[in-house]
Scaffold this motif. Structure first.
Motif, PDB file in Angstrom:
ATOM      1  N   SER A   9       0.862  -1.310   0.083  1.00  0.00           N
ATOM      2  CA  SER A   9       0.069   0.217  -0.036  1.00  0.00           C
ATOM      3  C   SER A   9       0.818   1.182  -0.032  1.00  0.00           C
ATOM      4  CB  SER A   9      -0.756   0.222   1.221  1.00  0.00           C
ATOM      5  OG  SER A   9      -0.175   0.288   2.179  1.00  0.00           O
ATOM      6  N   GLY A  10       0.572   2.429  -0.548  1.00  0.00           N
ATOM      7  CA  GLY A  10       0.970   3.535  -0.462  1.00  0.00           C
ATOM      8  C   GLY A  10       0.137   4.642  -1.149  1.00  0.00           C
ATOM      9  N   PRO A  11       0.606   5.974  -1.008  1.00  0.00           N
ATOM     10  CA  PRO A  11      -0.138   6.947  -1.415  1.00  0.00           C
ATOM     11  C   PRO A  11      -0.283   7.016  -2.983  1.00  0.00           C
ATOM     12  CG  PRO A  11       1.669   7.916  -0.532  1.00  0.00           C
ATOM     13  CD  PRO A  11       1.954   6.402  -0.384  1.00  0.00           C
ATOM     14  N   GLY A  12      -1.254   7.315  -3.573  1.00  0.00           N
ATOM     15  CA  GLY A  12      -1.354   7.798  -4.793  1.00  0.00           C
ATOM     16  C   GLY A  12      -2.136   6.666  -5.800  1.00  0.00           C
ATOM     17  N   GLU A  13      -2.026   6.797  -7.013  1.00  0.00           N
ATOM     18  CA  GLU A  13      -2.617   6.007  -8.097  1.00  0.00           C
ATOM     19  C   GLU A  13      -1.544   4.928  -8.257  1.00  0.00           C
ATOM     20  OE1 GLU A  13      -3.998   6.771 -12.530  1.00  0.00           O
ATOM     21  OE2 GLU A  13      -3.621   8.504 -11.606  1.00  0.00           O
ATOM     22  N   TRP A  30       2.944   2.174 -10.357  1.00  0.00           N
ATOM     23  CA  TRP A  30       2.651   3.114  -9.343  1.00  0.00           C
ATOM     24  C   TRP A  30       2.782   4.584 -10.087  1.00  0.00           C
ATOM     25  CZ3 TRP A  30       5.441   3.317  -4.014  1.00  0.00           C
ATOM     26  CH2 TRP A  30       5.075   4.342  -3.089  1.00  0.00           C
ATOM     27  N   SER A  32       1.825   7.629  -9.185  1.00  0.00           N
ATOM     28  CA  SER A  32       2.203   8.533  -8.493  1.00  0.00           C
ATOM     29  C   SER A  32       3.666   8.659  -8.077  1.00  0.00           C
ATOM     30  CB  SER A  32       1.385   8.727  -7.261  1.00  0.00           C
ATOM     31  OG  SER A  32      -0.039   8.661  -7.431  1.00  0.00           O
TER      32      SER A  32
END
Length: 78
Positions: A9-13, A30, A32
């Motif tokens: 999981s991570g921030p962004g698209e 990923w 972003s």
């Protein structure tokens, strides 16, 4: 029935999740972070990241992040 689990999981698209032909690895774009990630479902803490993907696939583009390529199917599936 298989149990769901989080591999990353991570921030962004994120884009274009695709399994390798033998199912041992997953390729995930990923956007972003401008990276492609290779994940192992059997070893979830093992992640290989490749950076600057948009520049590698579209060198010289002014806004490289807009040209972020989606991962494609693996070659030579079963």
């Amino acid at each position: 029935m298989s149990k769901e689990r989080v591999l990353f999981s991570g921030p962004g698209e994120f884009r274009g999740l695709t399994f390798s032909p033998d199912g041992s690895r997953i390729l995930l774009g990923w956007k972003s972070a401008d990276q492609w990630l290779f994940l192992s479902p059997n070893r979830p803490k093992r992640i290989e990241a490749f950076s600057n993907i948009s520049l590698q696939f579209a060198p010289g583009k002014e806004s490289a992040i807009r040209g972020f390529p989606d991962p494609v199917d693996w070659c030579c599936g079963r």
